[in-house]
Motif scaffolding. Structure first.
Motif, PDB file in Angstrom:
ATOM      1  N   PRO A 265      95.580  27.594  68.274  1.00  0.00           N
ATOM      2  CA  PRO A 265      96.186  27.334  69.592  1.00  0.00           C
ATOM      3  C   PRO A 265      97.687  27.014  69.509  1.00  0.00           C
ATOM      4  CG  PRO A 265      94.078  26.200  69.378  1.00  0.00           C
ATOM      5  CD  PRO A 265      94.415  26.739  68.018  1.00  0.00           C
ATOM      6  N   ARG A 266      98.146  26.515  68.364  1.00  0.00           N
ATOM      7  CA  ARG A 266      99.570  26.198  68.219  1.00  0.00           C
ATOM      8  C   ARG A 266     100.305  27.304  67.444  1.00  0.00           C
ATOM      9  NH1 ARG A 266     103.310  25.939  64.331  1.00  0.00           N
ATOM     10  NH2 ARG A 266     101.757  25.049  62.914  1.00  0.00           N
ATOM     11  N   ASP A 267     100.027  27.444  66.173  1.00  0.00           N
ATOM     12  CA  ASP A 267     100.742  28.434  65.357  1.00  0.00           C
ATOM     13  C   ASP A 267     100.379  29.842  65.833  1.00  0.00           C
ATOM     14  OD1 ASP A 267     102.388  29.394  63.366  1.00  0.00           O
ATOM     15  OD2 ASP A 267     101.345  28.401  61.723  1.00  0.00           O
ATOM     16  N   GLY A 268      99.110  30.012  66.225  1.00  0.00           N
ATOM     17  CA  GLY A 268      98.642  31.326  66.670  1.00  0.00           C
ATOM     18  C   GLY A 268      99.317  31.775  67.943  1.00  0.00           C
TER      19      GLY A 268
ATOM     20  N   MET B 241      97.089  23.196  52.384  1.00  0.00           N
ATOM     21  CA  MET B 241      97.791  24.474  52.203  1.00  0.00           C
ATOM     22  C   MET B 241      97.783  25.245  53.515  1.00  0.00           C
ATOM     23  SD  MET B 241      98.524  24.002  49.021  1.00  0.00           S
ATOM     24  CE  MET B 241      99.484  25.491  48.806  1.00  0.00           C
ATOM     25  N   HIS B 242      98.929  25.854  53.800  1.00  0.00           N
ATOM     26  CA  HIS B 242      99.126  26.562  55.083  1.00  0.00           C
ATOM     27  C   HIS B 242      99.651  27.959  54.752  1.00  0.00           C
ATOM     28  CE1 HIS B 242     100.473  26.489  59.452  1.00  0.00           C
ATOM     29  NE2 HIS B 242     101.285  27.420  58.984  1.00  0.00           N
ATOM     30  N   PHE B 243      98.717  28.915  54.691  1.00  0.00           N
ATOM     31  CA  PHE B 243      99.105  30.263  54.271  1.00  0.00           C
ATOM     32  C   PHE B 243      99.206  31.214  55.459  1.00  0.00           C
ATOM     33  CE2 PHE B 243      96.780  28.727  50.394  1.00  0.00           C
ATOM     34  CZ  PHE B 243      97.894  28.658  49.578  1.00  0.00           C
ATOM     35  N   HIS B 244     100.297  31.961  55.490  1.00  0.00           N
ATOM     36  CA  HIS B 244     100.381  33.127  56.376  1.00  0.00           C
ATOM     37  C   HIS B 244     100.011  34.347  55.523  1.00  0.00           C
ATOM     38  CE1 HIS B 244     102.107  31.420  60.136  1.00  0.00           C
ATOM     39  NE2 HIS B 244     102.332  30.408  59.309  1.00  0.00           N
ATOM     40  N   ASP B 245      99.567  35.417  56.206  1.00  0.00           N
ATOM     41  CA  ASP B 245      98.932  36.507  55.454  1.00  0.00           C
ATOM     42  C   ASP B 245      99.770  37.783  55.415  1.00  0.00           C
ATOM     43  OD1 ASP B 245      96.822  37.315  53.844  1.00  0.00           O
ATOM     44  OD2 ASP B 245      95.746  38.252  55.514  1.00  0.00           O
TER      45      ASP B 245
ATOM     46  N   GLY C 287     100.562  36.668  61.011  1.00  0.00           N
ATOM     47  CA  GLY C 287      99.468  35.759  61.277  1.00  0.00           C
ATOM     48  C   GLY C 287      99.110  34.843  60.122  1.00  0.00           C
ATOM     49  N   ASN C 288      98.479  33.742  60.503  1.00  0.00           N
ATOM     50  CA  ASN C 288      97.969  32.803  59.501  1.00  0.00           C
ATOM     51  C   ASN C 288      96.730  33.391  58.828  1.00  0.00           C
ATOM     52  OD1 ASN C 288      99.241  31.023  61.762  1.00  0.00           O
ATOM     53  ND2 ASN C 288      99.058  29.660  60.014  1.00  0.00           N
ATOM     54  N   LEU C 289      96.357  32.799  57.706  1.00  0.00           N
ATOM     55  CA  LEU C 289      95.037  33.051  57.135  1.00  0.00           C
ATOM     56  C   LEU C 289      94.023  32.896  58.268  1.00  0.00           C
ATOM     57  CD1 LEU C 289      92.875  33.204  54.888  1.00  0.00           C
ATOM     58  CD2 LEU C 289      93.250  30.766  54.488  1.00  0.00           C
TER      59      LEU C 289
HETATM   60 MG    MG Z   1     102.810  28.401  60.253  1.00  0.00          MG
END
Ligand code: MG
Ligand code: HMG
Length: 314
Positions: free
Chosen positions: A23-26, A215-219, A257-259
């Motif tokens: 809802p936030r990063d997305g 851990m905060h991974f983007h893909d 996008g994020n993981l």
């Molecule tokens: Mg992020």
């Protein structure tokens, strides 16, 4: 198949916390404005799917992130339950807005690099601490829990490689302001597994406990799940992910996008690691949101579960 075969691997944690940032990063990066009621339903459905933490929105400057300009209305719509959901807060003005609405959990977000600090926060690397310090001090005095993010941990689109010592220095400094957790962001998704192991070990060597790290991974480069597995093997037990793989950062165009939460949960389910998350319910929520956004989810698991391939024999 709608669920993976469960084959535990030795030495991995028995339980993992999936920290949902959809809802936030997305949504922060979506061009078309998503109605506040749809965001509220998205969050309610994610909570109902068993996600233990759902980051709701950001109290940032509305001109900087117009998509989240309705943060106040959203929190009001969510009511009492919304107060336990973390919100991003960059400064004292953002904190005031969060406090007025009774928020109990905030997250500050710093940068490991000079250029991204300027682009994302309109501050130099050093000035960001002057902004965060009184914000965290007041939040802690008011009894709030504070998470700290550090971005560009594995590379920066303007500066290139980012030295591990620099990331650890900035990350520790942010954490030591009074945070309970530090989330290490691969904002542009360039990290690889060995780099992940190196960074986690460097933070542990600098005195941080594994359960203080997320851990905060983007893909962007398709490495997010492999990187999550490497971090899991290092003993990390909190992973940020976004339902359906939504995400990006409006101030780092190369961030995608994020993981995806579903991809992460499929892997963790297969390893027999408990999350409390109902995979089918999250995937159904992502499909519903994809309908609102007018494009398919980038998550391989969402597509497999939705497309019939999940049930068909080979
Ligand atoms: Mg992020
Ligand atoms: P600024 O322009 O330097 O702000 O922006 P300022 O302090 O100079 O204030 C200027 C005006 O803005 C003032 O109003 C303030 O009151 C107002 P005026 O007096 O002129 O009428 N203002 C605010 N209004 C509402 N809410 C606020 C606020 N703050 C100031 N919080 C600022 C500085 C930090 C505010 C700005 O740069 C900003 O909002 N940046 C946010 C960028 C952002 O949200 N990026 C995405 C999130 S980070 C991310 O996605 C990475 C992450 O996922 C991890 C990863 O992937 O690595 C977390």
């Amino acid at each position: 198949m709608r669920t993976p075969s469960v084959v535990p691997a030795p030495g991995l944690p028995g339980r993992v916390t999936v920290y949902e940032v959809g809802p936030r990063d997305g949504l922060q990066n979506e061009q078309a404005l998503v109605p506040t009621e749809v965001k509220a339903e998205f969050i309610t459905r994610l909570v109902a799917a068993g996600l233990p933490v759902v980051e709701a929105t950001s109290f940032v400057h509305p001109k900087w992130v117009p998509q989240l300009a309705d943060a106040g209305e959203l929190m009001e719509l969510l009511g009492e339950g919304g107060r336990e959901l973390p919100v991003l807060v960059p400064n004292e003005r953002g904190l005031d807005r969060a406090l007025e609405l009774g928020c109990r959990h905030i997250a500050i977000f710093g940068s490991a690099t000079e250029t991204f600090a300027r682009k994302n926060l309109n501050r130099s690397l050093d000035e960001q601490f002057a902004m965060f310090e009184p914000t965290v001090a007041r939040a802690r005095a008011a009894g709030l829990d504070v998470r700290a993010y550090v971005s560009m941990c594995f590379g920066d689109p303007w500066e290139g490689a980012v030295p591990v010592e620099q990331v650890v220095g900035v990350g520790k400094r942010l954490f030591d302001l009074g945070a309970s957790q530090l989330s290490l962001g691969d904002t542009i998704g360039v990290g690889t597994a060995g780099h992940v192991r190196q960074l986690v070990r460097a933070f542990v060597d600098a005195g941080m406990a594994l359960d203080q790290l997320a851990m905060h991974f983007h893909d962007t480069y398709g490495q997010a799940l492999a990187n999550a597995h490497a971090a899991l093997e290092e003993g990390i037990t909190t992973f940020d992910s976004s339902a359906g793989g939504l995400g990006g950062c409006p101030y780092a165009r190369s961030a995608t996008g994020n993981l995806a939460t579903e991809d992460l949960v499929w892997m963790l389910d297969g390893l027999g690691i408990e999350t409390g998350v109902d995979l089918d319910q999250v995937a159904a929520t992502s499909l519903w949101m994809a309908g609102h956004l007018g494009r398919p989810s980038p998550s391989a698991v969402v597509r497999a579960l939705a497309g019939g391939t999940a049930q068909s024999p080979p």
